[in-house]
Design a protein around this motif. Structure first.
Motif, PDB file in Angstrom:
ATOM      1  N   VAL A   1       0.816  -1.034   0.164  1.00  0.00           N
ATOM      2  CA  VAL A   1      -0.112  -0.115  -0.063  1.00  0.00           C
ATOM      3  C   VAL A   1       0.943   1.375   0.112  1.00  0.00           C
ATOM      4  N   ALA A   2       0.571   2.020  -0.750  1.00  0.00           N
ATOM      5  CA  ALA A   2       1.339   3.414  -0.828  1.00  0.00           C
ATOM      6  C   ALA A   2       0.260   4.665  -1.004  1.00  0.00           C
ATOM      7  N   GLY A   3       0.593   5.879  -0.089  1.00  0.00           N
ATOM      8  CA  GLY A   3      -0.307   7.021  -0.098  1.00  0.00           C
ATOM      9  C   GLY A   3      -1.326   6.693   0.870  1.00  0.00           C
ATOM     10  N   GLU A   4      -2.072   7.943   0.693  1.00  0.00           N
ATOM     11  CA  GLU A   4      -3.210   8.024   1.728  1.00  0.00           C
ATOM     12  C   GLU A   4      -4.520   7.615   0.951  1.00  0.00           C
ATOM     13  N   ILE A   5      -4.558   6.209   1.217  1.00  0.00           N
ATOM     14  CA  ILE A   5      -5.776   5.394   0.684  1.00  0.00           C
ATOM     15  C   ILE A   5      -7.135   5.453   1.506  1.00  0.00           C
ATOM     16  N   GLY A   6      -6.538   5.963   2.851  1.00  0.00           N
ATOM     17  CA  GLY A   6      -7.620   6.079   3.708  1.00  0.00           C
ATOM     18  C   GLY A   6      -7.680   4.998   4.977  1.00  0.00           C
ATOM     19  N   ALA A   7      -7.722   5.486   6.184  1.00  0.00           N
ATOM     20  CA  ALA A   7      -7.671   4.400   7.272  1.00  0.00           C
ATOM     21  C   ALA A   7      -8.767   2.902   7.009  1.00  0.00           C
ATOM     22  N   ASP A   8      -9.836   3.447   6.522  1.00  0.00           N
ATOM     23  CA  ASP A   8     -10.720   2.299   6.672  1.00  0.00           C
ATOM     24  C   ASP A   8     -10.426   1.367   5.513  1.00  0.00           C
ATOM     25  N   LEU A   9      -9.907   1.696   4.332  1.00  0.00           N
ATOM     26  CA  LEU A   9      -9.508   0.913   3.381  1.00  0.00           C
ATOM     27  C   LEU A   9      -8.219  -0.052   3.987  1.00  0.00           C
ATOM     28  N   ARG A  10      -7.301   0.879   4.633  1.00  0.00           N
ATOM     29  CA  ARG A  10      -6.143   0.274   4.874  1.00  0.00           C
ATOM     30  C   ARG A  10      -6.368  -0.762   5.775  1.00  0.00           C
ATOM     31  N   ARG A  11      -7.395  -0.450   6.820  1.00  0.00           N
ATOM     32  CA  ARG A  11      -7.611  -1.633   7.807  1.00  0.00           C
ATOM     33  C   ARG A  11      -8.247  -2.758   7.177  1.00  0.00           C
ATOM     34  N   GLU A  12      -9.293  -2.479   6.352  1.00  0.00           N
ATOM     35  CA  GLU A  12      -9.900  -3.685   5.679  1.00  0.00           C
ATOM     36  C   GLU A  12      -8.874  -4.550   4.842  1.00  0.00           C
ATOM     37  N   LEU A  13      -7.893  -4.118   4.166  1.00  0.00           N
ATOM     38  CA  LEU A  13      -7.121  -4.843   3.279  1.00  0.00           C
ATOM     39  C   LEU A  13      -6.154  -5.495   4.235  1.00  0.00           C
TER      40      LEU A  13
ATOM     41  N   ALA B   1      -2.500   5.379  -3.744  1.00  0.00           N
ATOM     42  CA  ALA B   1      -3.425   6.583  -4.011  1.00  0.00           C
ATOM     43  C   ALA B   1      -2.511   7.600  -4.969  1.00  0.00           C
ATOM     44  N   VAL B   2      -2.991   7.910  -5.816  1.00  0.00           N
ATOM     45  CA  VAL B   2      -2.522   8.837  -6.941  1.00  0.00           C
ATOM     46  C   VAL B   2      -3.387  10.345  -7.003  1.00  0.00           C
ATOM     47  N   GLU B   3      -2.901  11.388  -7.303  1.00  0.00           N
ATOM     48  CA  GLU B   3      -3.541  12.668  -7.499  1.00  0.00           C
ATOM     49  C   GLU B   3      -3.696  13.012  -9.036  1.00  0.00           C
TER      50      GLU B   3
ATOM     51  N   ALA C   1       1.425   7.214 -13.502  1.00  0.00           N
ATOM     52  CA  ALA C   1       2.389   6.817 -14.267  1.00  0.00           C
ATOM     53  C   ALA C   1       3.600   6.300 -13.394  1.00  0.00           C
ATOM     54  N   GLU C   2       3.930   7.153 -12.744  1.00  0.00           N
ATOM     55  CA  GLU C   2       5.231   6.759 -11.859  1.00  0.00           C
ATOM     56  C   GLU C   2       4.841   5.394 -10.914  1.00  0.00           C
ATOM     57  N   ALA C   3       3.544   5.229 -10.454  1.00  0.00           N
ATOM     58  CA  ALA C   3       3.425   4.133  -9.597  1.00  0.00           C
ATOM     59  C   ALA C   3       3.271   2.847 -10.675  1.00  0.00           C
ATOM     60  N   LEU C   4       2.877   2.919 -11.690  1.00  0.00           N
ATOM     61  CA  LEU C   4       2.762   1.734 -12.743  1.00  0.00           C
ATOM     62  C   LEU C   4       3.987   1.412 -13.028  1.00  0.00           C
TER      63      LEU C   4
END
Length: 142
Positions: free
Chosen positions: A28-40, A60-62, A68-71
Motif C-alpha cells: 500500500v502506498a499513499g493516503e488510501i484512507g484508514a478504513d481501506l487500509r484496515r480492511e485490506l 493513492a494517486v492525484e 504513471a510513476e506508480a505503474l
C-alpha cells in the motif's frame, strides 16, 4: 435491517471490491484512507509488504504523473496474475481526462485497465493487470 446489520455487512466490502484475499502479498502506498487500509490488512491476514513479488499494489494517486510513476514502480514486482489498483479522487470528469494520459504508459508496460470501482463518495479505483496473452508468453507459452 437496522444500522448495526448494515455496518456488519459493510465490513470487508472495500477489500472484496478490490478482490484482495487472505495470504496475498499486498503493498500500500499513499493516503488510501484508514478504513481501506484496515480492511485490506484484515483481508490478507498479515501486514503489508515492502519488497519482493506482489499480488497487488494499492496506490493513492492525484495526477496522471503520479499514476504513471506508480505503474512504472510496481510493474516489475507484479506476479503474473497480480494487479495494480490506483486509488483516485472523484472530481467530476477531471480524473477521466487524466486517465487517458496514463493508458499509453500502461500499454508500454504491458498492462491494461480492466475494472473501475467506487470506494466511497470521494474516491474510486482503477485496476491494471497483465493481459492473459502476455501472461502466457511470460510463462513460456504454457
Amino acid at each position: 435491517m437496522g444500522a448495526m446489520g448494515e455496518d456488519v455487512k459493510a465490513v470487508g466490502e472495500l477489500a472484496r471490491r478490490l478482490g484482495i484475499g487472505e495470504g496475498e502479498r499486498v503493498e500500500v502506498a499513499g493516503e488510501i484512507g484508514a478504513d481501506l487500509r484496515r480492511e485490506l490488512r484484515a483481508a490478507i491476514g498479515r501486514g503489508f509488504v515492502r519488497s519482493g513479488e506482489l499480488d497487488a499494489a494499492v496506490v493513492a494517486v492525484e495526477t496522471a504523473k503520479d499514476a504513471a510513476e506508480a505503474l512504472v514502480r510496481y510493474r516489475p514486482r507484479l506476479r503474473d496474475t497480480g494487479r495494480i489498483w490506483l486509488v483516485t479522487p472523484k472530481r467530476g470528469g477531471r480524473w477521466q481526462l487524466e486517465q487517458l494520459r496514463v493508458l499509453p504508459v500502461a500499454r508500454k508496460l504491458g498492462l491494461i485497465d480492466n475494472k473501475t470501482c467506487s470506494l466511497d463518495a470521494e474516491r474510486s479505483a482503477i485496476r491494471f493487470v497483465i493481459p492473459r496473452a502476455l501472461r502466457a508468453r511470460e510463462a513460456g507459452g504454457d
